[in-house]
Design an enzyme around this catalytic site. Sequence first.
Site, PDB file in Angstrom:
ATOM      1  N   ASP A  11      15.439 -35.394  24.953  1.00 35.04           N
ATOM      2  CA  ASP A  11      14.262 -35.400  24.080  1.00 35.04           C
ATOM      3  C   ASP A  11      14.645 -34.599  22.848  1.00 35.04           C
ATOM      4  OD1 ASP A  11      11.943 -34.870  22.726  1.00 35.04           O
ATOM      5  OD2 ASP A  11      10.838 -34.091  24.464  1.00 35.04           O
ATOM      6  N   HIS A  18       4.335 -35.373  22.544  1.00 38.23           N
ATOM      7  CA  HIS A  18       5.537 -35.620  23.376  1.00 38.23           C
ATOM      8  C   HIS A  18       5.525 -37.082  23.837  1.00 38.23           C
ATOM      9  CE1 HIS A  18       7.048 -31.468  23.921  1.00 38.23           C
ATOM     10  NE2 HIS A  18       5.779 -31.100  23.820  1.00 38.23           N
ATOM     11  N   ASP A  52       9.389 -39.716  25.637  1.00 35.20           N
ATOM     12  CA  ASP A  52       9.940 -39.046  24.451  1.00 35.20           C
ATOM     13  C   ASP A  52      11.458 -38.855  24.517  1.00 35.20           C
ATOM     14  OD1 ASP A  52      10.112 -36.985  26.287  1.00 35.20           O
ATOM     15  OD2 ASP A  52       8.568 -35.746  25.366  1.00 35.20           O
ATOM     16  N   GLN A  94      14.279 -30.502  21.059  1.00 32.14           N
ATOM     17  CA  GLN A  94      13.752 -29.806  22.239  1.00 32.14           C
ATOM     18  C   GLN A  94      14.794 -29.598  23.343  1.00 32.14           C
ATOM     19  OE1 GLN A  94       9.767 -30.839  24.401  1.00 32.14           O
ATOM     20  NE2 GLN A  94      11.393 -31.562  25.752  1.00 32.14           N
ATOM     21  N   GLY A 103      32.096 -28.955  25.077  1.00 31.61           N
ATOM     22  CA  GLY A 103      32.917 -29.913  25.825  1.00 31.61           C
ATOM     23  C   GLY A 103      32.172 -30.761  26.834  1.00 31.61           C
ATOM     24  N   LYS A 132       8.628 -37.029  32.039  1.00 29.13           N
ATOM     25  CA  LYS A 132       7.605 -36.123  32.589  1.00 29.13           C
ATOM     26  C   LYS A 132       7.769 -35.940  34.093  1.00 29.13           C
ATOM     27  CE  LYS A 132       5.822 -36.236  28.462  1.00 29.13           C
ATOM     28  NZ  LYS A 132       6.716 -35.563  27.528  1.00 29.13           N
ATOM     29  N   TYR A 231      10.087 -22.099  29.978  1.00 34.48           N
ATOM     30  CA  TYR A 231       9.692 -23.500  29.783  1.00 34.48           C
ATOM     31  C   TYR A 231      10.223 -24.049  28.461  1.00 34.48           C
ATOM     32  CZ  TYR A 231       7.189 -27.769  29.118  1.00 34.48           C
ATOM     33  OH  TYR A 231       6.912 -29.085  28.908  1.00 34.48           O
ATOM     34  N   LYS A 234      10.156 -30.725  30.308  1.00 33.93           N
ATOM     35  CA  LYS A 234      10.462 -31.163  31.671  1.00 33.93           C
ATOM     36  C   LYS A 234      11.843 -31.812  31.695  1.00 33.93           C
ATOM     37  CE  LYS A 234       8.933 -30.920  35.768  1.00 33.93           C
ATOM     38  NZ  LYS A 234       8.845 -29.562  36.307  1.00 33.93           N
ATOM     39  N   ASP A 236      13.206 -34.614  33.068  1.00 31.32           N
ATOM     40  CA  ASP A 236      13.309 -36.032  32.710  1.00 31.32           C
ATOM     41  C   ASP A 236      14.651 -36.655  33.102  1.00 31.32           C
ATOM     42  OD1 ASP A 236      10.818 -35.541  31.733  1.00 31.32           O
ATOM     43  OD2 ASP A 236      11.476 -35.337  29.664  1.00 31.32           O
TER      44      ASP A 236
HETATM   45  C1  F6R Z   1       5.448 -32.109  29.533  1.00 34.99           C
HETATM   46  C2  F6R Z   1       5.267 -32.220  28.097  1.00 34.99           C
HETATM   47  C3  F6R Z   1       3.933 -31.974  27.523  1.00 34.99           C
HETATM   48  C4  F6R Z   1       3.828 -30.591  26.875  1.00 34.99           C
HETATM   49  C5  F6R Z   1       2.444 -30.387  26.278  1.00 34.99           C
HETATM   50  C6  F6R Z   1       2.337 -29.086  25.503  1.00 34.99           C
HETATM   51  O1  F6R Z   1       6.787 -32.299  29.882  1.00 34.99           O
HETATM   52  O2  F6R Z   1       6.190 -32.489  27.369  1.00 34.99           O
HETATM   53  O3  F6R Z   1       2.930 -32.128  28.483  1.00 34.99           O
HETATM   54  O4  F6R Z   1       4.108 -29.605  27.839  1.00 34.99           O
HETATM   55  O5  F6R Z   1       2.129 -31.423  25.383  1.00 34.99           O
HETATM   56  O6  F6R Z   1       3.391 -29.040  24.623  1.00 34.99           O
HETATM   57  P1  F6R Z   1       3.694 -27.797  23.691  1.00 34.99           P
HETATM   58  O7  F6R Z   1       3.785 -26.585  24.564  1.00 34.99           O
HETATM   59  O8  F6R Z   1       5.025 -28.188  23.096  1.00 34.99           O
HETATM   60  O9  F6R Z   1       2.576 -27.761  22.702  1.00 34.99           O
HETATM   61 MG    MG Z   2       9.165 -33.572  25.194  1.00 35.62          MG
HETATM   62 MG    MG Z   3      10.742 -36.211  28.018  1.00 33.28          MG
END
Ligand code: F6R
Ligand code: MG
Ligand code: MG
Length: 369
Positions: A11, A18, A52, A94, A103, A132, A231, A234, A236
Site C-alpha cells: 500500500d 484507504h 489499497d 504507508q 537487498g 484489510k 500500527y 494492516k 494485507d
Molecule cells: C485498516 C485501514 C483503515 C484505517 C482507518 C484509519 O487496515 O487501513 O481502516 O485504519 O481508515 O486510518 P488512519 O489512522 O490512517 O486515519
Molecule cells: Mg492502507
Molecule cells: Mg491494504
Amino acid sequence: MKTTISIIKADTGSVGGHNKPSEPMIGKAKEKINEALKKGLLSDGKVTYTGDDIALLMIHTKGVDNPDIHKLAWDTFCQTTKIAKEQGLYGAGQDLLKDAFSGNVRGMGPGSAEIEIEERPAEPFIIFAGDKCGPGVFNYPLFEAFASPYHNAGLLLAPDMNAGFTFHIMDVNFTEADKLITLKVPEDYYDICTLLRDPNKYIIESVVENASGLVAAVASTSRLHNIAGKYVGKDDPVAIVRTQKQFPSTGEILSPWALAHYTLGDNRGSHHVAVMPVKQNSIISYFDGPTIMSAAGYCVHNGKLTEAVDMFDQPFWDLIRNKASEKTLEMRAQGFYGPSMAAMDELEYTGVVENLKRLDKRFVLRNQK
Ligand code: F6R
Ligand code: MG
Ligand code: MG
C-alpha cells in the site's frame, strides 16, 4: 530451466481514504514492469490492485529472494509513493517502513510470496491477494484445501495425494529470527490444528506435497506491527498456490473460501469480519472493509503467463459475497463488544491502552482486606 513466480504487494497511497490506488500510480507500476521486461530482468509480469494495495506479479529465472527483483519492486513502490504524494493521496508510502533498500523487501513493509519451480508441462496456479487482513487469513482455506477431504476430494480419489502434505508453519510473533515448525498430514493433523487455531500467531508459510517433495503453496508471513512496533496499516497478505494433477484442483483450492470465514482486519485492522471473495481490482468500502480476497488463475509456460482468469468473477460467488455481507453485518451489530473487536494484544491502535491507563487511576478499592 527453473521459473520463479514472485508476487510482491504494498500500500503506497490511495484515493478517498484507504480504498484504492490511483490510476497514475497503477500506470507507473505498469511502466516499471514493462521496462524490466524490455531489459530482460523479467520474462513476464502483471500489475493488479486489491483494495489499497498494488500487487506486482513477476516471472523470472533468478530464484527467490533475488536482490534485483526485490529492488525492482522496491523502486516501483518508491515511484508510486512519489505519485501518491504529488496527488495528495492518503497514506502515501504507508507500507515502505524503511528509508534505504537493503537487498530484500522482507522486513521492510511490502508483503511477498515467491516460489521457484520446474515448470510442469501444464502449470496452473492461483495468486491470492487480500486487503484489510493479516496473513493468518490463509490458515483456514489452505489447511482445509490441502488436508480435508471435505474440500479436497482428491485426498480420497487421487492416489497422488494419498501421502498427504507437509506444512511449514511460522510463529510470526517471534521477531529475532524466522521461527518455524514442520508438520505433516495425516500424521500430525491435531498438532497442526492446535497451532492454526491461532491465526494471529501461527501462520502457514508453505505447503509441500509429501509424495513428490514439490512445493504446492507459499504465503506471505509479514506482520507490519511486528516490523514497525506500532500500527502502520494492516498486513494485507498474498499467496501463490499451484493446482491440479499432484496438487488439489483449482476448484478444491477455492472450495473453503465459500465459508466466508471470520478473520481479524477490516476497519483500523481491529475488527472481526467475514472474508469476502471479490473480483480483481475491487475497492474497499463499508467500515473500511469488508476484508476482501481476490484470486487470479494463470498458467505459466517457458516463463510466459497466460491472461488471468478472475476466479471469483462467477455467479456462484455472488451468493458468497451476500453471505459474507450478512455475516459481517451480524458481527458489526455487536459493535465493540467481545469478539466483534480484536482482543487487547491484537488491537492495531493504542488508544484503548492509553485510555485504560488513564481510567485505572480513577478506580477505587472497596472492602480492602
Ligand atoms: C485498516 C485501514 C483503515 C484505517 C482507518 C484509519 O487496515 O487501513 O481502516 O485504519 O481508515 O486510518 P488512519 O489512522 O490512517 O486515519
Ligand atoms: Mg492502507
Ligand atoms: Mg491494504
